[in-house]
Design a protein around this motif. Structure first.
Motif, PDB file in Angstrom:
ATOM      1  N   GLN A  16      10.057   6.315   2.911  1.00  0.00           N
ATOM      2  CA  GLN A  16       9.060   5.246   2.779  1.00  0.00           C
ATOM      3  C   GLN A  16       9.739   3.886   2.659  1.00  0.00           C
ATOM      4  O   GLN A  16       9.249   2.895   3.209  1.00  0.00           O
ATOM      5  N   GLU A  17      10.849   3.841   1.965  1.00  0.00           N
ATOM      6  CA  GLU A  17      11.562   2.567   1.875  1.00  0.00           C
ATOM      7  C   GLU A  17      12.108   2.157   3.241  1.00  0.00           C
ATOM      8  O   GLU A  17      12.069   0.978   3.617  1.00  0.00           O
ATOM      9  N   GLY A  18      12.588   3.137   4.012  1.00  0.00           N
ATOM     10  CA  GLY A  18      13.075   2.841   5.360  1.00  0.00           C
ATOM     11  C   GLY A  18      11.980   2.290   6.245  1.00  0.00           C
ATOM     12  O   GLY A  18      12.202   1.348   7.028  1.00  0.00           O
ATOM     13  N   LEU A  19      10.772   2.851   6.135  1.00  0.00           N
ATOM     14  CA  LEU A  19       9.633   2.340   6.910  1.00  0.00           C
ATOM     15  C   LEU A  19       9.287   0.918   6.484  1.00  0.00           C
ATOM     16  O   LEU A  19       8.962   0.067   7.316  1.00  0.00           O
ATOM     17  N   ILE A  38       0.845  -1.204   0.000  1.00  0.00           N
ATOM     18  CA  ILE A  38       0.000   0.000   0.000  1.00  0.00           C
ATOM     19  C   ILE A  38       0.877   1.249   0.000  1.00  0.00           C
ATOM     20  O   ILE A  38       0.655   2.190  -0.770  1.00  0.00           O
ATOM     21  N   GLY A  39       1.910   1.256   0.861  1.00  0.00           N
ATOM     22  CA  GLY A  39       2.769   2.424   0.977  1.00  0.00           C
ATOM     23  C   GLY A  39       3.527   2.727  -0.302  1.00  0.00           C
ATOM     24  O   GLY A  39       3.561   3.869  -0.766  1.00  0.00           O
ATOM     25  N   VAL A  40       4.132   1.694  -0.890  1.00  0.00           N
ATOM     26  CA  VAL A  40       4.937   1.910  -2.100  1.00  0.00           C
ATOM     27  C   VAL A  40       4.044   2.291  -3.283  1.00  0.00           C
ATOM     28  O   VAL A  40       4.340   3.228  -4.030  1.00  0.00           O
ATOM     29  N   THR A  41       2.936   1.566  -3.447  1.00  0.00           N
ATOM     30  CA  THR A  41       2.044   1.850  -4.578  1.00  0.00           C
ATOM     31  C   THR A  41       1.434   3.241  -4.462  1.00  0.00           C
ATOM     32  O   THR A  41       1.359   3.979  -5.458  1.00  0.00           O
ATOM     33  N   SER A  42       1.015   3.622  -3.258  1.00  0.00           N
ATOM     34  CA  SER A  42       0.437   4.962  -3.091  1.00  0.00           C
ATOM     35  C   SER A  42       1.496   6.032  -3.345  1.00  0.00           C
ATOM     36  O   SER A  42       1.206   7.084  -3.924  1.00  0.00           O
ATOM     37  N   PRO A  60       7.734   8.548  10.255  1.00  0.00           N
ATOM     38  CA  PRO A  60       6.941   7.581  11.025  1.00  0.00           C
ATOM     39  C   PRO A  60       5.782   8.184  11.805  1.00  0.00           C
ATOM     40  O   PRO A  60       4.783   7.499  12.055  1.00  0.00           O
ATOM     41  N   GLY A  61       5.888   9.471  12.183  1.00  0.00           N
ATOM     42  CA  GLY A  61       4.787  10.094  12.916  1.00  0.00           C
ATOM     43  C   GLY A  61       3.616  10.474  12.041  1.00  0.00           C
ATOM     44  O   GLY A  61       2.547  10.833  12.545  1.00  0.00           O
TER      45      GLY A  61
END
Length: 591
Positions: A439-442, A286-290, A307-308
């Protein structure tokens, strides 16, 4: 605009009514008040001097390893003491593992939302001044203490009289005097340092500070943030996996923002995410696609996904985020804090897609041209010596080591090129890179084995195959044809990669492809396919058979028939008749 044109309220700082960042106005104000700049500069220098001497002492005493966590905490405390501007700089650095060592990085991450709050009395006064009502009139309940404190404001949990649970974001007092003075000093330092840095790093250093200033001013305008949130929500209205909190405009102003309370978990809270039964890989997808949709489809992207600001959610959960018994669990990701957003121009968005296509094709000459269009290279640069360097850096991205590729890898490799070739980093793309690396780190926090390519390639392949716009169809043709020859293997690879996305359905793509093939626009492709099937004086039945075996399970006869009827329905009778003469012309020419 000059300082005299800025409206001044009684008892307020002359710059407190400045709504947009204006380096000229700020410079004019402080140029005639040098004592303020000198005093602040001394504060900054002495604050960092303590840290510098501590690091030197550790080096002389050979105690670097022993004291590294102490010094990292000292850096965080120094930035916190210096205030909001330096906290924002620290937040930006917290996403750059290529620039900051790990012990410092771990401390800087705490700057995201572990900051000291300001007193409730001041926060309540700001709410009442901004909304022109008492706190008791506005909120039925409000938490006695802030639930989070960040660099520019703090958040309370409250409930409206209508029953909705909300987050109330209140801006820190007297922000503009602090921000404007720090930005003035940063800009002066940037202009002084630029000539001493390599051309690619020193180039437009003041513009990077200006971009930072523009974003800071946008971030402290809560009306702007509310508009951003609604625009972001509109973009993702067809995607139930992305959640955006609703804005309560009646209780929102320049310095107070009231929005829907999000029940979820920070993406770094891996233990609670797993307790709630959420799938790590689903959240990553979801994160990468969005993120890719923001850049390549909408051009409107969240530039501060730390992250917050990102929460994992499970629909049908209770108020503590725990799944209710008997409900189906589907992961969601909630974005909050829309103060730092940016917009890519249509041309930049299209060039980014072009760059992906040229990377797939290993066309490094065109890729170098894309970097010129995007501003990473100036138009007067000779790209010929850069082409082999790009091939060396990116040569294995589409090769056998593709699974070892991630975005951090490519940024590290490019950081080496920055010193050897005249690459520069446009301010806008600094935000994009920061967003992608964060986002990649998360994602790596949730799954250490994650590779961004596992999600990014299927997304790009799916977009190319669906070809919902003429520009994307043109780029698909660029992928499928090289030097006038049809690349059967590339088509197979694209389909194979796209099918790794569980939501990808080949049939609608086949229907769109057939419809395009039968249209006037597809006349070139029809000719090229006929050539491809008969090139080298043979029928390419082996390639066609191999392709059919790859897709036959997805194309059931009944569904295939309906898709064909749907495609033909989209073609006019006149358009269909043009197919016969064009085919006859090709046959006669071949004869």
């Amino acid at each position: 605009m000059n300082v005299s044109e800025v409206k001044v309220s009684v008892g307020q700082h002359p710059l407190s009514q400045l709504r947009r960042y204006d380096a000229g106005v700020i410079s004019q104000y402080y140029r005639y008040r040098p004592w303020k700049a000198i005093w602040r500069m001394l504060q900054i220098v002495f604050s960092f001097l303590g840290l510098f001497l501590g690091l030197q002492w550790d080096s002389w005493q050979h105690r670097q390893e022993e004291n590294k966590y102490k010094r990292a905490a000292q850096l965080r405390q120094t930035l916190t003491r210096l205030g909001p501007t330096f906290i924002k700089v620290g937040q930006a650095l917290s996403t750059r593992p290529d620039l900051i060592r790990k012990d410092f990085l771990d401390e800087l991450v705490k700057l995201q939302d572990q900051l000291p709050p300001f007193p409730n009395e001041i926060a309540y006064d700001i709410i009442e001044q901004e909304l022109d009502r008492s706190v008791e009139e506005i909120y039925k309940q409000i938490s006695p203490q802030p639930v989070a404190a960040a660099s520019l404001g703090q958040v309370y949990r409250a409930r409206l009289y209508s029953g909705e649970e909300v987050a109330v974001k209140v801006q820190r007092p007297n922000l503009l005097p602090v921000l404007t003075l720090d930005l003035y000093l940063m800009r002066w330092a940037a202009s002084w340092m630029a000539p001493w840095l390599p051309l690619n790093l020193g180039h437009d250093l003041t513009l990077i500070v200006d971009e930072f200033g523009i974003k800071l001013f946008e971030e402290i305008d809560y009306l702007n943030e509310a508009r951003n949130a609604e625009k972001f929500a509109t973009n993702f209205r067809d995607d139930p996996t992305v959640k955006v909190p609703a804005i309560y405009w009646r209780y929102t102003s320049q310095r107070v923002l009231t929005l829907e309370w999000i029940h979820g978990f920070k993406l770094t809270d891996v233990e609670r995410i797993r307790e709630a039964g959420l799938d790590d890989d689903d959240l990553i997808e979801i994160g990468v696609t969005s993120g890719l949709r923001q850049l390549l489809e909408f051009g409107f992207f969240h530039a501060d996904p730390h992250p917050g600001n990102l929460f994992a959610m499970a629909p049908h959960c209770d108020v503590d985020g725990i799944r209710e018994r008997g409900t189906q669990l589907n992961a969601q990701m909630a974005y909050i804090d829309f103060g730092m957003m940016d917009q890519l121009e249509e041309s930049a968005k299209e060039t980014l897609v072009d760059a992906v296509v040229h990377l797939i094709n290993k066309d490094y000459t065109e890729l170098a041209s894309d970097f010129v269009k995007l501003g990473f290279l100036t138009p007067d640069v000779d790209i010929r010596p850069i082409i082999p360097a790009l091939e060396e850096v990116l040569g294995d991205v589409m090769g056998k080591n593709v699974r070892d590729f991630n975005f951090k890898t490519i940024t590290d490799r490019f950081s080496e090129l920055m010193y050897e070739y005249p690459f520069r980093l446009p301010a806008k793309f600094a935000l994009i890179i920061r967003s992608l690396v964060t986002q990649e780190g998360l994602a790596l926090t949730l799954n250490p084995d994650f590779r961004i390519v596992d999600v990014a390639y299927p997304y790009v392949a799916k977009r190319l195959l669906t070809g919902e716009s003429p520009e994307l169809r043109r780029r698909l043709l660029e992928v499928l044809f090289k030097d006038g020859r049809f690349q059967w293997e590339r088509l197979e690879n694209l389909i194979t990669i796209a099918r790794t996305d569980r939501k990808f359905d080949l049939l609608p793509t086949a229907q769109l492809g057939l419809q395009f093939l039968l249209s006037d626009e597809g006349s070139y492709l029809r000719r090229q396919l006929l050539i491809a099937l008969t090139e080298d004086d043979r029928l390419h039945t082996v390639e066609v058979q191999r392709l059919w075996h790859l897709i036959k399970d997805d194309l059931q006869p009944s569904r295939l028939f309906n898709a064909a009827i749907g495609a033909l329905a989209g073609i006019s009778a006149a358009g269909s008749l043009t197919l016969i003469p064009s085919a006859l012309t090709f046959i006669n020419k071949d004869a």
